[in-house]
Design a protein around this motif. Structure first.
Motif, mmCIF file in Angstrom:
data_model
loop_
_atom_site.group_PDB
_atom_site.id
_atom_site.type_symbol
_atom_site.label_atom_id
_atom_site.label_comp_id
_atom_site.label_asym_id
_atom_site.label_seq_id
_atom_site.Cartn_x
_atom_site.Cartn_y
_atom_site.Cartn_z
ATOM 1 N N LEU A 243 0.920 -1.318 0.106
ATOM 2 C CA LEU A 243 -0.043 0.039 -0.037
ATOM 3 C C LEU A 243 0.484 1.529 -0.081
ATOM 4 N N PHE A 244 1.628 1.130 1.189
ATOM 5 C CA PHE A 244 3.281 2.471 1.001
ATOM 6 C C PHE A 244 3.265 2.752 -0.858
ATOM 7 N N CYS A 245 3.700 1.852 -1.507
ATOM 8 C CA CYS A 245 4.266 1.500 -2.557
ATOM 9 C C CYS A 245 2.684 2.644 -4.244
ATOM 10 N N ASP A 246 1.838 1.671 -3.249
ATOM 11 C CA ASP A 246 0.580 2.473 -3.994
ATOM 12 C C ASP A 246 0.490 4.174 -3.943
ATOM 13 N N LEU A 247 0.943 4.006 -2.558
ATOM 14 C CA LEU A 247 0.296 5.938 -2.131
ATOM 15 C C LEU A 247 1.421 6.739 -2.825
ATOM 16 N N CYS A 248 2.716 6.137 -2.945
ATOM 17 C CA CYS A 248 3.538 6.906 -3.437
ATOM 18 C C CYS A 248 3.635 6.940 -4.849
ATOM 19 N N LEU A 249 2.838 6.414 -6.120
ATOM 20 C CA LEU A 249 2.507 6.365 -7.422
ATOM 21 C C LEU A 249 0.484 7.107 -7.160
ATOM 22 N N ALA A 250 0.546 7.741 -5.986
ATOM 23 C CA ALA A 250 -0.782 8.381 -5.671
ATOM 24 C C ALA A 250 -0.289 10.002 -5.494
ATOM 25 N N ASP A 251 0.836 10.085 -5.017
ATOM 26 C CA ASP A 251 1.417 10.809 -4.734
ATOM 27 C C ASP A 251 2.108 11.552 -5.749
ATOM 28 N N PHE A 252 2.865 10.797 -6.267
ATOM 29 C CA PHE A 252 3.459 11.066 -8.126
ATOM 30 C C PHE A 252 2.652 11.947 -8.862
ATOM 31 N N LEU A 253 1.363 10.921 -9.164
ATOM 32 C CA LEU A 253 0.558 11.970 -9.961
ATOM 33 C C LEU A 253 -0.010 12.728 -9.280
ATOM 34 N N VAL A 254 -0.178 13.387 -8.312
ATOM 35 C CA VAL A 254 -0.713 14.241 -7.463
ATOM 36 C C VAL A 254 0.623 15.890 -8.090
ATOM 37 N N CYS A 255 0.999 15.462 -7.397
ATOM 38 C CA CYS A 255 2.078 16.237 -7.539
ATOM 39 C C CYS A 255 3.001 16.836 -8.703
ATOM 40 N N THR A 256 3.184 15.743 -9.601
ATOM 41 C CA THR A 256 3.508 16.548 -10.872
ATOM 42 C C THR A 256 2.102 17.174 -11.923
ATOM 43 N N GLY A 257 1.374 16.986 -11.015
ATOM 44 C CA GLY A 257 -0.001 17.946 -11.769
ATOM 45 C C GLY A 257 -0.535 16.830 -13.023
ATOM 46 N N ILE A 258 0.245 16.188 -13.488
ATOM 47 C CA ILE A 258 -0.791 14.604 -13.852
ATOM 48 C C ILE A 258 -2.211 14.311 -13.575
ATOM 49 N N ALA A 259 -2.947 14.502 -12.402
ATOM 50 C CA ALA A 259 -4.017 14.038 -11.515
ATOM 51 C C ALA A 259 -4.240 15.716 -11.163
ATOM 52 N N ASN A 260 -5.566 15.776 -11.013
ATOM 53 C CA ASN A 260 -6.031 17.025 -9.745
ATOM 54 C C ASN A 260 -6.759 16.603 -8.823
ATOM 55 N N VAL A 261 -6.915 14.770 -9.252
ATOM 56 C CA VAL A 261 -7.615 13.970 -7.883
ATOM 57 C C VAL A 261 -7.534 12.437 -8.251
ATOM 58 N N VAL A 262 -6.558 11.955 -6.841
ATOM 59 C CA VAL A 262 -6.838 10.356 -7.270
ATOM 60 C C VAL A 262 -7.729 10.015 -6.488
ATOM 61 N N HIS A 263 -8.425 9.254 -6.494
ATOM 62 C CA HIS A 263 -9.375 7.895 -6.130
ATOM 63 C C HIS A 263 -8.951 6.745 -5.603
ATOM 64 N N ILE A 264 -8.444 6.327 -4.730
ATOM 65 C CA ILE A 264 -8.129 5.015 -4.360
ATOM 66 C C ILE A 264 -9.009 4.521 -3.961
ATOM 67 N N GLN A 265 -9.671 3.118 -4.150
ATOM 68 C CA GLN A 265 -10.859 2.273 -3.998
ATOM 69 C C GLN A 265 -9.841 1.436 -3.265
ATOM 70 N N LEU A 266 -10.981 1.173 -1.923
ATOM 71 C CA LEU A 266 -10.566 0.077 -1.259
ATOM 72 C C LEU A 266 -11.485 -0.674 -0.594
ATOM 73 N N LYS A 267 -11.529 -1.986 0.096
ATOM 74 C CA LYS A 267 -12.287 -2.861 0.699
ATOM 75 C C LYS A 267 -13.148 -2.174 1.728
ATOM 76 N N ALA A 268 -14.489 -3.123 1.345
ATOM 77 C CA ALA A 268 -15.912 -2.407 2.639
ATOM 78 C C ALA A 268 -15.792 -3.194 4.183
ATOM 79 N N HIS A 269 -14.749 -4.531 4.017
ATOM 80 C CA HIS A 269 -14.825 -5.108 5.266
ATOM 81 C C HIS A 269 -13.107 -5.491 5.204
ATOM 82 N N PRO A 270 -12.759 -6.256 6.407
ATOM 83 C CA PRO A 270 -11.191 -7.151 6.085
ATOM 84 C C PRO A 270 -11.690 -8.291 5.332
#
Length: 441
Positions: free
Chosen positions: A252-279
């Protein structure tokens, strides 16, 4: 016209009743000796919960002859979907834990665990210890990667040209794919600092990234990185991106690094992180796990009490959440076994607003393919043409299915490792511009 399912005939589903397969080993052994045993060992439940888990264990001990049953009304908002739309036909056919489609039986197991522990009355994560260990045991890797990420995204003295941004994009995609398999020794700290950029014109930095990319490509059996980068480079303005994540912890940390890159570089203006609703699936990530990851990063201090690269990263990610640049989206569909072409209308409409969805991990990939026995050479676009947005699958192989893989590559992998389909050492980066595909029909 947008496809509602793959445009090629559907093959049969994977089941768990074939000895020698990973599915058989999972449902006839691993779910008891690994999953349930861990739940008993790592939690202290009340006696009635223990009794329910023991009853589930008894069913699984006779998985070949025990039929699936409907779920009791346990307070879960998904009960009608499970009983009426997922389980009903298999219960009527008296399918067992092994003869039912593998995806149905495996997701059903985790839903039964939620019933047993009264999750919808008292939402306690039975896998919390494993998730915590996934972070604390990775602190060295997290710190090392955080330093490199901050050099690119946090230091204003480092120019990010269009060319270098796209080069960095490839690296962050590989980080998300491989996680701790990335050899950070090929990406030296300081490889892109101001002195290096000025002295070499960025040559040493480029060489470092080229080494990372080359190392990451060796074990990829289907690589659409060129098409992916070309598509992203042609987006006319900052757009919404989605990441359908898989595991918590370092992945997950590595996935969030990708999300960080996308918004910091301006490639994305928003990243929706799709997650599980229960364990589910032990380590699959929920919204609380993203929040816990950020809090963990913020807490990492040096011996002198100063901020570290990890804590700087954590504070920046907290701002992404508070500013709305990151949105955490839980949905019950992500913890159910249906093929993704049976996505509910609300989720389909939402994802259709995305410029690109990264789909992470093996379990999500199985659902992209409907957990069906596709010939490995079936073109990825022929299967994924139904997806509501352009899609990029980032998967390390941990199940005996796949598509879009060149026979030369699969034969090479089979020669190198007879467990190549399940060992997690081979991967795919597969991209499909579903909107372009729809226009060409």
């Amino acid at each position: 016209m947008h496809q509602t399912q793959p445009r090629v005939p559907l093959p049969p589903p994977l089941t768990s009743d074939v000895p020698g397969t990973w599915a058989f080993d999972t449902m006839s052994r691993r779910v008891r000796t690994d999953i349930l045993a861990r739940i008993f060992r790592e939690n202290q439940f009340q006696s009635h919960v223990v009794l329910r888990l023991q009853q589930l264990d008894t069913e699984l001990s006779a998985a070949a002859t025990t039929p699936l049953s409907l779920l009791p009304h346990d307070g879960g908002p998904d009960i009608i979907v499970w009983n009426e739309h997922i389980l009903k036909s298999f219960v009527q056919q008296r399918c067992t834990w092994l003869s039912a489609p593998w995806a149905v039986a495996e997701f059903y197991l985790y839903r039964r665990i939620m019933t047993a522990i009264d999750y919808f009355k008292t939402p306690v994560d039975p896998f919390q210890l494993q998730k915590d260990l996934g972070l604390t045991s990775s602190i060295d890797s997290i710190s090392a990667l955080a330093t490199r990420v901050n050099q690119i995204l946090h230091n204003p003295s480092i120019p990010i040209t269009s060319e270098s941004t796209l080069q960095h994009l490839q690296t962050f995609v590989f980080i998300s794919l491989w996680g701790n398999r990335i050899d950070l020794s090929l990406w030296p700290v300081g490889g892109a600092d101001e002195h290096t950029v000025k002295a070499t014109g960025g040559q040493r930095s480029s060489q470092s990234f080229a080494s990372v990319l080359q190392a990451g490509q060796k074990m990829i059996l289907s690589n659409h990185m060129t098409q992916l980068v070309s598509y992203i480079s042609q987006l006319s303005a900052p757009c919404r991106f989605d990441i359908i994540v898989d595991n918590a912890g370092f992945e997950l940390f590595c996935d969030l690094c990708l999300a960080d890159f996308l918004v910091c570089t301006g490639i994305a203006n928003v990243v929706h992180i799709q997650l599980k609703a229960h364990p589910t699936f032990v380590s699959d990530a929920m919204a609380k796990d993203v929040s816990a990851t950020i809090s963990f990063l913020q807490s990492i201090q040096s011996q002198q009490g100063a901020d570290t690269s990890a804590s700087i990263l954590g504070h920046r990610w907290a701002k992404h959440l508070s500013s709305g640049k990151w949105k955490l989206c839980e949905h019950f569909f992500w913890v159910q076994p249906q093929p993704m072409w049976q996505m509910p209308s609300d989720l389909h409409a939402d994802l259709s607003q995305s410029a690109l969805a990264f789909v992470k991990g093996d379990a999500n990939y199985r659902r992209l393919l409907g957990d069906l026995h596709w010939p490995f050479s079936t073109p990825f676009a022929d299967v994924l043409c139904y997806f509501p947005s352009p899609v990029c699958a980032l998967r390390t192989l941990k199940a005996e299915l796949g598509c879009g893989m060149d026979p030369v590559q699969t034969q090479r992998a089979a020669r190198e490792d007879d467990k190549w389909l399940v060992a997690g050492k081979y991967g795919v980066v597969q991209f499909c511009d579903t909107r372009s595909s729809a226009r060409s029909q």
